[in-house]
Design a protein around this motif. Structure first.
Motif, PDB file in Angstrom:
ATOM      1  N   GLU B  44       0.731  -1.279  -0.236  1.00 24.35           N
ATOM      2  CA  GLU B  44       0.106  -0.442   0.032  1.00 24.35           C
ATOM      3  C   GLU B  44       0.753   1.605  -0.020  1.00 24.35           C
ATOM      4  N   TYR B  45       2.151   1.232   0.071  1.00 29.80           N
ATOM      5  CA  TYR B  45       2.868   2.055  -0.415  1.00 29.80           C
ATOM      6  C   TYR B  45       3.058   3.216  -1.717  1.00 29.80           C
ATOM      7  N   GLY B  46       3.447   4.207  -1.700  1.00 30.09           N
ATOM      8  CA  GLY B  46       3.806   4.569  -2.939  1.00 30.09           C
ATOM      9  C   GLY B  46       5.528   4.727  -3.438  1.00 30.09           C
ATOM     10  N   ALA B  47       5.977   5.584  -2.984  1.00 29.66           N
ATOM     11  CA  ALA B  47       7.921   5.724  -4.299  1.00 29.66           C
ATOM     12  C   ALA B  47       7.725   5.307  -2.820  1.00 29.66           C
ATOM     13  N   LEU B  48       9.195   4.392  -2.643  1.00 31.13           N
ATOM     14  CA  LEU B  48       9.906   3.962  -1.798  1.00 31.13           C
ATOM     15  C   LEU B  48      11.191   4.568  -1.648  1.00 31.13           C
ATOM     16  N   PHE B  49      11.967   4.806  -0.635  1.00 31.00           N
ATOM     17  CA  PHE B  49      13.068   5.340  -0.178  1.00 31.00           C
ATOM     18  C   PHE B  49      13.934   4.155  -0.737  1.00 31.00           C
ATOM     19  N   PRO B  50      15.329   4.292  -0.915  1.00 31.35           N
ATOM     20  CA  PRO B  50      16.063   5.282  -1.282  1.00 31.35           C
ATOM     21  C   PRO B  50      15.787   5.442  -2.862  1.00 31.35           C
ATOM     22  N   ASP B  51      15.299   4.797  -3.181  1.00 29.00           N
ATOM     23  CA  ASP B  51      15.191   4.775  -5.248  1.00 29.00           C
ATOM     24  C   ASP B  51      13.900   5.610  -6.052  1.00 29.00           C
ATOM     25  N   LEU B  52      13.388   5.604  -5.071  1.00 27.62           N
ATOM     26  CA  LEU B  52      11.510   5.799  -5.272  1.00 27.62           C
ATOM     27  C   LEU B  52      11.303   4.491  -6.296  1.00 27.62           C
ATOM     28  N   ARG B 165       9.170   8.375  25.744  1.00 31.87           N
ATOM     29  CA  ARG B 165       8.324   7.674  26.936  1.00 31.87           C
ATOM     30  C   ARG B 165       7.419   7.721  27.501  1.00 31.87           C
ATOM     31  N   SER B 166       6.940   8.677  27.662  1.00 36.57           N
ATOM     32  CA  SER B 166       5.839   8.888  28.177  1.00 36.57           C
ATOM     33  C   SER B 166       4.894   8.086  27.371  1.00 36.57           C
ATOM     34  N   LYS B 167       4.854   7.746  25.685  1.00 37.97           N
ATOM     35  CA  LYS B 167       3.606   6.442  25.006  1.00 37.97           C
ATOM     36  C   LYS B 167       4.349   5.298  25.467  1.00 37.97           C
ATOM     37  N   GLY B 168       5.440   5.446  26.427  1.00 36.22           N
ATOM     38  CA  GLY B 168       6.207   4.044  26.931  1.00 36.22           C
ATOM     39  C   GLY B 168       6.312   3.146  25.383  1.00 36.22           C
ATOM     40  N   MET B 169       6.767   4.142  24.091  1.00 33.32           N
ATOM     41  CA  MET B 169       8.035   4.058  23.448  1.00 33.32           C
ATOM     42  C   MET B 169       9.093   4.772  23.741  1.00 33.32           C
ATOM     43  N   PRO B 170      10.356   4.513  23.916  1.00 33.27           N
ATOM     44  CA  PRO B 170      11.649   5.153  24.084  1.00 33.27           C
ATOM     45  C   PRO B 170      12.396   5.065  23.031  1.00 33.27           C
ATOM     46  N   TYR B 171      12.196   3.903  21.996  1.00 34.44           N
ATOM     47  CA  TYR B 171      13.003   3.784  20.693  1.00 34.44           C
ATOM     48  C   TYR B 171      12.454   4.297  19.807  1.00 34.44           C
ATOM     49  N   CYS B 172      13.551   4.728  18.442  1.00 32.76           N
ATOM     50  CA  CYS B 172      12.793   5.707  17.350  1.00 32.76           C
ATOM     51  C   CYS B 172      13.173   4.345  16.540  1.00 32.76           C
ATOM     52  N   SER B 173      12.458   4.554  15.412  1.00 25.70           N
ATOM     53  CA  SER B 173      11.013   3.714  14.386  1.00 25.70           C
ATOM     54  C   SER B 173      11.688   3.929  13.643  1.00 25.70           C
ATOM     55  N   LYS B 174      12.946   4.717  13.651  1.00 26.67           N
ATOM     56  CA  LYS B 174      14.252   4.862  12.735  1.00 26.67           C
ATOM     57  C   LYS B 174      14.379   5.509  10.894  1.00 26.67           C
ATOM     58  N   ILE B 175      12.145   5.045  10.373  1.00 27.92           N
ATOM     59  CA  ILE B 175      12.368   5.361   8.654  1.00 27.92           C
ATOM     60  C   ILE B 175      11.663   6.163   8.593  1.00 27.92           C
ATOM     61  N   TYR B 200      11.261  18.555  13.575  1.00 26.48           N
ATOM     62  CA  TYR B 200      11.865  17.502  13.578  1.00 26.48           C
ATOM     63  C   TYR B 200      12.279  17.552  15.097  1.00 26.48           C
ATOM     64  N   MET B 201      13.179  16.285  15.582  1.00 23.39           N
ATOM     65  CA  MET B 201      13.695  16.536  17.304  1.00 23.39           C
ATOM     66  C   MET B 201      15.560  16.429  16.473  1.00 23.39           C
ATOM     67  N   ASP B 202      15.979  15.205  15.836  1.00 22.85           N
ATOM     68  CA  ASP B 202      16.638  15.242  15.583  1.00 22.85           C
ATOM     69  C   ASP B 202      16.212  14.454  13.804  1.00 22.85           C
ATOM     70  N   ILE B 203      17.724  14.741  12.883  1.00 21.16           N
ATOM     71  CA  ILE B 203      17.464  14.101  11.379  1.00 21.16           C
ATOM     72  C   ILE B 203      18.331  12.692  11.740  1.00 21.16           C
ATOM     73  N   ARG B 204      17.353  11.371  11.133  1.00 19.00           N
ATOM     74  CA  ARG B 204      18.361  10.308  11.816  1.00 19.00           C
ATOM     75  C   ARG B 204      18.488   9.875   9.848  1.00 19.00           C
ATOM     76  N   SER B 205      19.257   9.903   9.026  1.00 13.24           N
ATOM     77  CA  SER B 205      19.133   9.876   7.981  1.00 13.24           C
ATOM     78  C   SER B 205      20.134   8.538   7.683  1.00 13.24           C
ATOM     79  N   ASN B 206      20.223   7.695   8.594  1.00 16.16           N
ATOM     80  CA  ASN B 206      21.690   6.989   8.787  1.00 16.16           C
ATOM     81  C   ASN B 206      21.305   6.196   7.256  1.00 16.16           C
ATOM     82  N   PHE B 207      20.977   6.249   6.451  1.00 12.04           N
ATOM     83  CA  PHE B 207      20.655   5.339   5.074  1.00 12.04           C
ATOM     84  C   PHE B 207      21.946   5.557   3.887  1.00 12.04           C
ATOM     85  N   LYS B 208      22.014   4.936   3.200  1.00 10.44           N
ATOM     86  CA  LYS B 208      23.039   4.828   2.193  1.00 10.44           C
ATOM     87  C   LYS B 208      22.297   5.766   1.053  1.00 10.44           C
ATOM     88  N   ASN B 209      22.770   7.256   1.210  1.00 10.24           N
ATOM     89  CA  ASN B 209      22.354   8.119   0.527  1.00 10.24           C
ATOM     90  C   ASN B 209      20.812   9.226   0.947  1.00 10.24           C
TER      91      ASN B 209
END
Lengths: 314, 345
Positions: B44-52, B165-175, B200-209
């Motif tokens: 159900e997704y449209g264009a996908l990172f990184p090559d769309l 953490r107040s919503k019980g999710m301390p982790y970064c969802s990464k995508i 944004y809080m931080d920009i976490r673009s740790n992927f190739k390109n």
């Protein structure tokens, strides 16, 4: 359908868990009893109608949240006072009902610290020992009366003597109740249960733009007296309520009530006329249940209340 | 009796990749999905990172390979309700079109994916209450309609659920950093005059390109990135008033928008928990699969004897990573079957 009614985030499980007590320890609020004595009276009146007897104690002191917030005392004092204050209802075998969001928030938080950290508990135990009191065990439950009223909403509805038909009321919830996310019965950012209570009383609820804005009490009148920061903020809030046609506003915290009611005089003196009476939710309920107006202490309000309510008095 | 069939639970990109790679070596695979179609969220997704690449065309390609391989048996609309270790093999019970079935497998891959965080849990943003407030997932689902509807100002809010953490999710969802940048780009391309803001809080673009991609969106498309949280969304005059703080400038800001997109978190799927615990695996504090310490497992996707996992049931990951994990799990299955047969002889 009114905006607030779509998608209520009220937690029915938490509401169902609330008790319908016959007897409750009434934790008095400094701000409430000094600024608006009618609130305390109204709580007793509503309690009486719902079959709740409130017991108080001359031994109870301030919840200390006030001093803790502005760093006037070190936390040990707050812990010792809370331990002592809560040992009073414990001795009576009663749970606690408060009518101030501040008392609610601080009692909850400090009680949590007391029974989750042995070192903190010891601070409280020592204080109680020195005063010749029993130790506080941390089992006393703390409720805000607004949630107990909501718990018995059906009964309240059946007791209405003065339906507030046509009265446009707006809510101000206050931070310190809703911020208790693990126990508050409604969503902190989009609460709707006061509006349900208005509806039960026959009134019309109004959603105004700055409904979720803070009262500014702590920053302004309460501790730091930063009028220049807080006045534009409250002006904005009250003018948005006026623009939405609000005739009356309710609070569940005497601190909020003080800020929103008393500052209207200042706002008007600076050239922006606003006159929306602000009363406690318990006062409104007591009024709708037919309590004699003179017992509700509306004379203590800076912004006159009676012009709005008088037409409902037969 | 040694049955060499392999069970793959979950037919998203990770599960499909695992099934394809295992079947390519000639092993029988049963690929089960609770949905009516293969492809999980990605279909159900449209264009996908990184090559769309379009999500749908990626899924189509995988489905074609699966259909052309008679070694892969696909059971859709099927839920595995029991998976147990039985005498060195795995016994699975599942309900297929109303019929309860049981089958013995020699190995299994769990690729049960993730669920989307419920945006309604942030009352302050009014998702589900205020028209014009949608989630990033809604954006993907209704992409065409959203890009067509004229927008003067759009606001993207990142980390809705993630890192809270107040919503019980301390982790970064990464995508979310990447898909938000991608959606902002698509909106800008469709409506060049629209003002687009990303909080944004931080920009976490740790992927190739990744870094270059986000920079390009800022610099070439003039999407305005503001560091700070949005405090409230307030419906005003038919638009949405955004009240936020710019934490770099240290000032409160307000702006009016027509579209608010919440980058909601990835949360563990409910199916994962029961399957993983039944085969003796463990979950971490957030409800994702707890991996075996790296030095103790032969394959990075090992879970328990004969059971491997792949994709976002382990931890939030992007599409490419999900497929990598599918392939890695397939390699794990194949070497496990090889060594197991050696031991049996």
């Amino acid at each position: 359908m009114e905006e607030y009614q779509r998608l209520s985030l009220i937690d029915p499980q938490r509401v169902a868990k609330l008790p319908t007590p016959e007897k409750l320890f009434l934790f008095l609020s400094c701000t409430g009893s000094i600024e608006y004595p009618g609130t305390e009276r109204a709580v007793r009146i509503v309690g009486e109608k719902l079959g709740i007897e409130f017991i108080e104690s001359v031994d109870q002191t301030c919840c200390t949240g006030y001093m803790l917030t502005c760093n006037a005392v070190n936390p040990q004092l707050a812990l010792a006072s809370t331990s002592r204050n809560l040992s009073i209802p414990q001795e009576m075998g009663l749970d606690v009902g408060v009518f101030c969001n501040g008392c609610y928030g601080y009692l909850r938080e400090l009680a949590h610290l007391l029974h989750s950290n042995p070192a903190f508990k010891e601070v409280g135990d020592k204080a109680n020992e020195a005063l010749g009191r029993v130790k506080y065990h941390g089992h006393t439950k703390i409720y805000h009366v607004q949630e107990l009223w909501y718990r018995q909403l059906e009964k309240l509805t059946s007791l209405v003597k003065r339906p507030l038909t046509g009265l446009k009321i707006a809510a101000h919830y206050g931070c310190h109740y809703l911020a208790n996310k693990d126990v508050a019965i409604d969503d902190a950012q989009y609460p709707t249960f006061h509006e349900e209570i208005y509806k039960a009383l026959g009134a019309t609820s109004v959603v105004y733009k700055e409904r979720r804005a803070c009262c500014g009490y702590s920053v302004g009148r309460g501790f730091t007296h930063r009028e220049e920061t807080v006045l534009p903020h409250i002006t904005n809030k009250m003018l948005s309520a006026a623009a939405a046609g609000v005739q009356l506003m309710t609070t569940t915290c005497p601190g909020c009530n003080t800020a929103l009611d008393r500052e209207q005089k200042t706002i008007t003196s600076r050239g922006k006329h606003v006159s929306i009476p602000v009363i406690d939710l318990s006062q409104l309920i007591a009024f709708a249940l037919g309590a004699p107006v003179e017992q509700l202490g509306f004379k203590a309000n800076t912004t006159p209340v009676l012009p709005v309510l008088e037409r409902f008095v037969i | 009796m040694l049955n060499e069939g392999v069970l793959v639970v979950g037919g998203g990109v990770a599960g499909m990749q695992a099934a394809i790679d295992i079947a390519a070596s000639g092993k029988e695979v049963v690929l089960i999905d609770k949905d009516k179609n293969l492809g999980g969220h990605v279909k159900e997704y449209g264009a996908l990172f990184p090559d769309l690449t379009e999500g749908a065309s990626l899924v189509e390609q995988k489905v074609r390979i699966i259909k052309n391989n008679p070694k892969i048996k696909v059971l859709v609309g099927t839920e595995v309700n029991k998976l147990q270790q039985v005498e060195g093999a795995l016994k699975a019970s599942f309900i297929n079109t109303g019929n309860p079935q049981e089958q013995i497998f020699s190995a299994a891959v769990i690729s049960t994916g993730f669920d989307n965080f419920d945006g309604k849990k942030y009352g302050e943003y009014g998702y589900g209450r205020f028209p014009g407030v949608i989630t990033g997932i809604d954006f993907e689902h209704q992409e065409e309609a959203i890009l067509k509807r004229p927008v003067k100002t759009a606001v993207f809010i990142k980390c809705v659920g993630s890192r809270d953490r107040s919503k019980g999710m301390p982790y970064c969802s990464k995508i979310c950093c990447m898909y938000t940048a991608k959606q902002a780009l698509e909106l800008k391309k469709a409506q060049p005059n629209a003002q687009v803001y990303v909080f944004y809080m931080d920009i976490r673009s740790n992927f190739k390109n990744g870094e270059e991609f986000v920079r390009g969106v800022m610099e070439n498309q003039h999407v305005k990135y503001i560091r700070g949280r949005v405090g409230k969304v307030i419906p005003t005059n038919g638009r949405l008033l955004i009240r936020a703080e710019d934490t770099l400038m240290g000032v409160p800001i307000e702006l009016e928008a027509d579209l608010v997109v919440l980058a909601t978190a990835m949360v563990p799927s409910q199916a994962t928990q029961s399957l993983v615990t039944q085969v003796g695996g463990k979950l971490d504090n957030n409800g994702f699969i707890l991996p075996i310490p790296m030095a103790e497992s032969e394959n990075p996707m090992s879970l328990t004897k004969g059971v491997f996992y792949a994709g976002a049931c382990g931890f939030p990951c992007d599409v490419k990573d999900a497929m990598n994990q599918g392939s890695a799990a397939a390699a794990g299955v194949l070497s496990y079957l090889q060594s197991n047969r050696g031991a049996a002889k």
